[in-house]
Design an enzyme around this catalytic site. Sequence first.
Site, PDB file in Angstrom:
ATOM      1  CB  SER A   1      -9.015   4.321   6.678  1.00  0.00           C
ATOM      2  OG  SER A   1      -9.414   4.319   5.325  1.00  0.00           O
TER       3      SER A   1
ATOM      4  CG  ASP B   1     -12.323   2.543   4.971  1.00  0.00           C
ATOM      5  OD1 ASP B   1     -11.806   3.320   5.800  1.00  0.00           O
ATOM      6  OD2 ASP B   1     -12.041   2.561   3.761  1.00  0.00           O
TER       7      ASP B   1
ATOM      8  NE  ARG C   1     -10.580   9.705   8.085  1.00  0.00           N
ATOM      9  CZ  ARG C   1      -9.628   9.002   7.454  1.00  0.00           C
ATOM     10  NH1 ARG C   1      -9.900   7.821   6.946  1.00  0.00           N
ATOM     11  NH2 ARG C   1      -8.423   9.500   7.332  1.00  0.00           N
TER      12      ARG C   1
ATOM     13  CG  HIS D   1      -1.777   1.242   1.296  1.00  0.00           C
ATOM     14  ND1 HIS D   1      -2.950   1.358   0.592  1.00  0.00           N
ATOM     15  CD2 HIS D   1      -1.628   2.418   1.968  1.00  0.00           C
ATOM     16  CE1 HIS D   1      -3.492   2.534   0.828  1.00  0.00           C
ATOM     17  NE2 HIS D   1      -2.712   3.197   1.656  1.00  0.00           N
TER      18      HIS D   1
ATOM     19  CE  LYS E   1      -9.130   1.086   1.988  1.00  0.00           C
ATOM     20  NZ  LYS E   1      -9.386   2.178   2.943  1.00  0.00           N
TER      21      LYS E   1
END
Length: 449
Positions: free
Chosen positions: A185, A163, A170, A84, A189
């Site tokens: 968050s 999320d 947000r 990520h 995932k």
Amino acid sequence: MSQGDHSAYAIIAKKRDSKKLSSDEIKWFINGLVRGDVADYQMSALLMAIYLNGFDKDETTALTDAMLYSGEVLHHGPKAIDKHSTGGVGDKASFILAPIAAACGVEVPMMAGRGLGHTGGTVDKIEAIKGYNVALGLKDFSRLLKEVGLVLIGQTGEIAPADKKIYALRDVTATVESIPLITASIMSKKLAEGASGIVMDIKTGNGAFMSTLPKARALAKSLAETGLRFDRSMMTVISDMNQPLGNAVGNSLEIIESIETLKCKGPKDLTDLSLELAGGMVHLAGLAKTPAAGVAKAKKALKDGSALEKFRQMLKAQGGDTKVIEDYSRLPVAKMKTEIPAHKAGYISKMDCKAVGMHNVLLGGGRRKSSDPIDFGVGFVFNKKIGDKVKKDDSIATIYHNEDQASQVADIIKAFHAGDVSISSSPAKAPDLIREVKIYFPKKNTKKK
């Protein structure tokens, strides 16, 4: 615990007053949001209380857990490693590192997002390839992971639906910049994807969400600690985003540069970072004893063409046009090109990386709001980067644009000359690409590079 044992009002007030929430309270609140029993305005109030007063490690873990189990949770083997990035400008490393890691035997389950704001989206970029299907169901996702070794799809409502609701709130309540909320968050995932280990590329610099090194370190620590609490191996890399990664910015242009990199003809910074991240994935998967050994395997997979072949297999398996690998004219690229000349001689000393990303949005290559269409063909190719010497009128970058965008192009050139790119009379040093690397294994000591 029954619904009547808690109230949204009491939980909001408790965090408003800087008190610690229990895991039961957090779970009740998140489950209520998903069911529709907790209203959006109540979730927004709690988000602001968290933003202002924080969450400790236990609360962050409880929030991650509640969001994780709000939807489907997949389970893959020990060789399943995901990556990520916190996002930046020109960040197309996923298209390179995933095939490299897969060619080394890693299973790479990737669920990526779309671009919003100045950062580009992995899903938007891959959709520049005609026919590529990012909307696979979870059964096909798992099947292709086993058959091909890597799969890249968009975020699905089956994974961490809490999320999706929370992030939308947000985004409009000025509560994005909270490390506990960012951690929950991302990790909810990634954990739901079923990977046994995760490589995190945390960007820092003026084009990054975490603009300073201390902020990047704090996020890296939070992500790693949360991953360890869920028994995941973790690698955190803090990398530079004070200038675009590679030379290309824009959807099709970045796909072309990614394929060129898989052909061993890519920019050095993009190649080096992709190899570092892929090597870490190989190490976390247990396929190399050290990160350095992992990088060595990654280099071999890049050099011998097996990584490019994995990319081809991924495209074919998901309906994409594999002919783009040999014929870039099959990608939508804007027909008009305009050079941005250096306004004086000297050395490129600084770039406003976020501004470059917003210029790409102005051209149509990104989104100001989620419903905006994407123009795959526009963007930039940089001919000079920080540290490079330039003569007056040398091309700093080439703008790819449409015929009706002359005014936008003129504005971009003015902005570059007004300070988006700074030129100094004395030599300038390029920023270090990789600032820090840390690797963590559950119940083992941290190893630092």
